[in-house]
Design an enzyme around this catalytic site. Structure first.
Site, PDB file in Angstrom:
ATOM      1  NE  ARG A 264      -2.680  -1.506   3.090  1.00 18.73           N
ATOM      2  CZ  ARG A 264      -3.363  -1.735   4.184  1.00 18.73           C
ATOM      3  NH1 ARG A 264      -4.580  -1.263   4.303  1.00 18.73           N
ATOM      4  NH2 ARG A 264      -2.843  -2.401   5.181  1.00 18.73           N
TER       5      ARG A 264
ATOM      6  CE  LYS B  36     -11.680 -21.278   6.353  1.00 14.68           C
ATOM      7  NZ  LYS B  36     -10.562 -20.873   7.239  1.00 14.68           N
TER       8      LYS B  36
ATOM      9  CE  LYS C 278      -4.073 -29.347   5.360  1.00  8.84           C
ATOM     10  NZ  LYS C 278      -2.974 -29.029   6.237  1.00  8.84           N
TER      11      LYS C 278
ATOM     12  CD  GLU D 101      -6.220 -25.625  14.114  1.00 12.61           C
ATOM     13  OE1 GLU D 101      -5.282 -25.102  13.523  1.00 12.61           O
ATOM     14  OE2 GLU D 101      -7.332 -25.083  14.244  1.00 12.61           O
TER      15      GLU D 101
ATOM     16  CG  HIS E 129     -10.579 -26.458   6.540  1.00 10.17           C
ATOM     17  ND1 HIS E 129     -10.323 -25.953   5.291  1.00 10.17           N
ATOM     18  CD2 HIS E 129      -9.989 -25.592   7.410  1.00 10.17           C
ATOM     19  CE1 HIS E 129      -9.622 -24.837   5.406  1.00 10.17           C
ATOM     20  NE2 HIS E 129      -9.406 -24.597   6.674  1.00 10.17           N
TER      21      HIS E 129
ATOM     22  CE  LYS F 285      -8.154 -21.822  15.796  1.00  4.70           C
ATOM     23  NZ  LYS F 285      -7.263 -22.311  14.740  1.00  4.70           N
TER      24      LYS F 285
HETATM   25  C1  BG6 Z   1      -7.446 -22.261   8.579  1.00  5.05           C
HETATM   26  C2  BG6 Z   1      -8.151 -21.751   9.800  1.00  5.05           C
HETATM   27  O1  BG6 Z   1      -8.314 -22.307   7.497  1.00  5.05           O
HETATM   28  O2  BG6 Z   1      -6.959 -23.591   8.842  1.00  5.05           O
HETATM   29  C3  BG6 Z   1      -7.226 -21.777  11.014  1.00  5.05           C
HETATM   30  O3  BG6 Z   1      -8.587 -20.436   9.558  1.00  5.05           O
HETATM   31  C4  BG6 Z   1      -6.626 -23.145  11.201  1.00  5.05           C
HETATM   32  O4  BG6 Z   1      -7.919 -21.372  12.194  1.00  5.05           O
HETATM   33  C5  BG6 Z   1      -6.012 -23.656   9.902  1.00  5.05           C
HETATM   34  O5  BG6 Z   1      -5.624 -23.046  12.205  1.00  5.05           O
HETATM   35  C6  BG6 Z   1      -5.591 -25.110  10.032  1.00  5.05           C
HETATM   36  O6  BG6 Z   1      -4.902 -25.497   8.882  1.00  5.05           O
HETATM   37  P1  BG6 Z   1      -3.760 -26.606   8.942  1.00  5.05           P
HETATM   38  O7  BG6 Z   1      -3.363 -26.784   7.528  1.00  5.05           O
HETATM   39  O8  BG6 Z   1      -2.670 -26.060   9.814  1.00  5.05           O
HETATM   40  O9  BG6 Z   1      -4.399 -27.820   9.552  1.00  5.05           O
END
Ligand code: BG6
Length: 487
Positions: free
Chosen positions: A45, A146, A180, A214, A238, A337
């Site tokens: 920017r 997304k 993936k 996660e 996902h 999470k």
């Molecule tokens: C993203 C989410 O789309 O996917 C995140 O916004 C998430 O919150 C991430 O942590 C997880 O992706 P990966 O590839 O690390 O499993």
């Protein structure tokens, strides 16, 4: 080999671009997949950011590439592909004309990939300016990230706006899980092995668990995450995409249209969850402080530091697909999470044998289980019952066939979802991207859940470093199931 292309990354100084997109392009270069004559044009920017961009990119690559991937020689060569440009994506000023001049230096037929690494709220304006400034050619494509919208209505507005300037064939909606290699292997497993082809329905399968756990918390995304929550951030895209790949019929051909048609049928067959069905079939949770791998981590509200919040960081859904193949089979979708382990896997639990010839003295007969681990390392495990061979008595025990796929390949190739998807967009291959109809259908299923949550209830609390709230175990116990946390 791919033809040279121009990829314009709007939001080139942002987190996604520096953390994922540039490393992806660097890897493509290292593997010999970035054709000579290709240009990567990250937009920033200010003139200052533009002048410093090469150094910014250099620092980002050193930080975000894996061990052994960075080397100065490759960096020097890769830097030649970078052409930083100055653009304010919401102002149709002279900088767009400069961009047009740069792009026009090359042949009209050269593909242009406009990658909108931007908040969805400005997708429409950016596309409009691209159009009014005459930057969209027949070989142009737009890539969007997304989440598309916060609900069905906002998604339709965004998609509608993009559609004013790009045909559906030119719109590449990313769900990075589809990029993936391990996720694509799901289709390979299902559709190139007759054992799975023939043992993949309600007659043989008892239940399926699809889980993405996660260990990270809010990271730097509090503003975005607190508005979104796990349902919008992970399930709407996902998890539902994984569900589609697990449950869909074999596509007629492996092309984008056939795959998307089959995925859409799964989304359409998802049994709606409305009003009290939401309460009965879904658990939402939020983490409180807890011990994660020997370290006490703060809870969601402490990380957020912005007052109370009912945003969910964990969701489990018991879903059903109302078609002949899956009648009566629960699909448990789970994401969270700050969970105990980082792991994405699909657990297929088969039905018990129809006639048990053994009595109780041989020990319990466990159902067969297929576990497809997508990350952190890819493996396939099949648990079978077997006789103990160290014993004259008839004693049965579970044994596991274990294929560690990550060990089967030599190094040199870095599996990177963004690399694959960016190259696919450049090659005009939409098979791993989401069609507008899929976005619409997924929201149609998610919207009533959001509505119910707005009216009623609060998330159940779970300690960081666990597998989620006890309610999630209880939900499965209602149908005599339990989680297989193999991660
Ligand atoms: C993203 C989410 O789309 O996917 C995140 O916004 C998430 O919150 C991430 O942590 C997880 O992706 P990966 O590839 O690390 O499993």
């Amino acid at each position: 080999m791919l033809n040279p292309f121009d990829i314009i990354i709007f939001g080139g100084g942002g987190d996604l671009a520096l953390r994922k997109l540039l490393p992806a392009m660097y890897r493509a270069y290292q593997e010999g997949n970035l054709p000579q004559g290709t240009r990567i044009l990250p937009s920033v920017r200010s003139a200052e950011q533009r002048d410093e961009y090469i150094e910014t990119a250099h620092t980002a690559l050193k930080e975000h590439l894996g061990q052994g991937e960075y080397n100065n020689k490759d960096w020097q060569a890769f830097a030649n592909y970078l052409v930083p440009v100055l653009i304010n994506v919401t102002e149709a000023d002279e900088h767009w004309d400069e961009l047009k001049t740069i792009l026009s230096e090359h042949d009209e037929d050269k593909s242009r990939v406009f990658y909108l690494s931007l908040p969805p709220a400005v997708y429409g304006t950016c596309c409009e300016i691209l159009s009014t400034k005459g930057l969209i050619t027949d070989t142009s494509r737009v890539v969007v990230e997304k989440p598309i919208g916060y609900c069905g209505e906002s998604a339709e507005q965004i998609n509608g706006k993009i559609a004013q300037y790009f045909n559906e064939e030119q719109v590449f909606r990313i769900d990075h899980y589809l990029g993936k290699e391990t996720v694509q292997n799901l289709m390979a497993l299902r559709f190139s092995n007759s054992v799975f082809e023939n043992l993949w329905d309600a007659k043989t399968i008892d239940n399926i668990q699809i889980s993405i756990s996660e260990t990270v918390g809010l990271e730097t995304r509090a503003g975005f995450y607190d508005k979104a929550g796990a349902l919008r951030d992970m399930i709407q895209n996902h998890l539902l995409q994984l569900l589609c790949l697990v449950a869909m019929e074999s596509p007629h051909k492996l092309n984008a249209n056939s795959i998307r048609t089959e995925k859409l049928k799964v989304l359409e067959a998802l049994r709606p969850l409305v009003a009290e069905q939401v309460d009965d079939n879904i658990v939402r949770g939020q983490y409180v402080p807890g011990d994660l791998g020997g370290k006490i981590v703060p809870g969601y509200l402490e990380e957020l530091a912005d007052g109370p919040s009912n945003t969910e960081t964990f969701v489990v859904i018991r879903a059903h697909i109302d078609n002949w193949r899956w009648a009566g089979v629960p699909f448990y979708l789970r994401t969270g999470k700050r969970m105990k382990k980082r792991c994405a896997e699909i657990v297929v639990e088969y039905k018990p044998v129809s006639h048990n010839v053994y009595d109780d003295s041989v020990g319990p007969i466990q159902p067969n289980r297929l576990v497809i681990r997508l990350q952190p390392e890819e493996s396939i495990q099949l648990t079978l019952m077997s006789k103990r061979l160290d014993n004259l008595e008839m004693q049965l025990e579970p044994v596991t066939l274990n294929i560690e796929l990550s060990e089967s390949y030599s190094s040199g190739f870095h599996s990177d979802a963004y690399k694959r998807l960016m190259l696919d967009a450049a090659a005009n291959n939409p098979a791993l991207f989401i069609h507008r109809d899929e976005v619409r259908q997924a929201w149609q299923w998610i919207d009533p859940i959001i509505e119910r949550w707005q009216e009623k209830g609060a998330p159940a609390l779970y300690r960081a470093g666990t597998w989620g709230p006890v309610d999630a175990d209880e939900l499965l116990a209602e149908t005599n199931h339990r989680w297989f946390n193999t991660g």
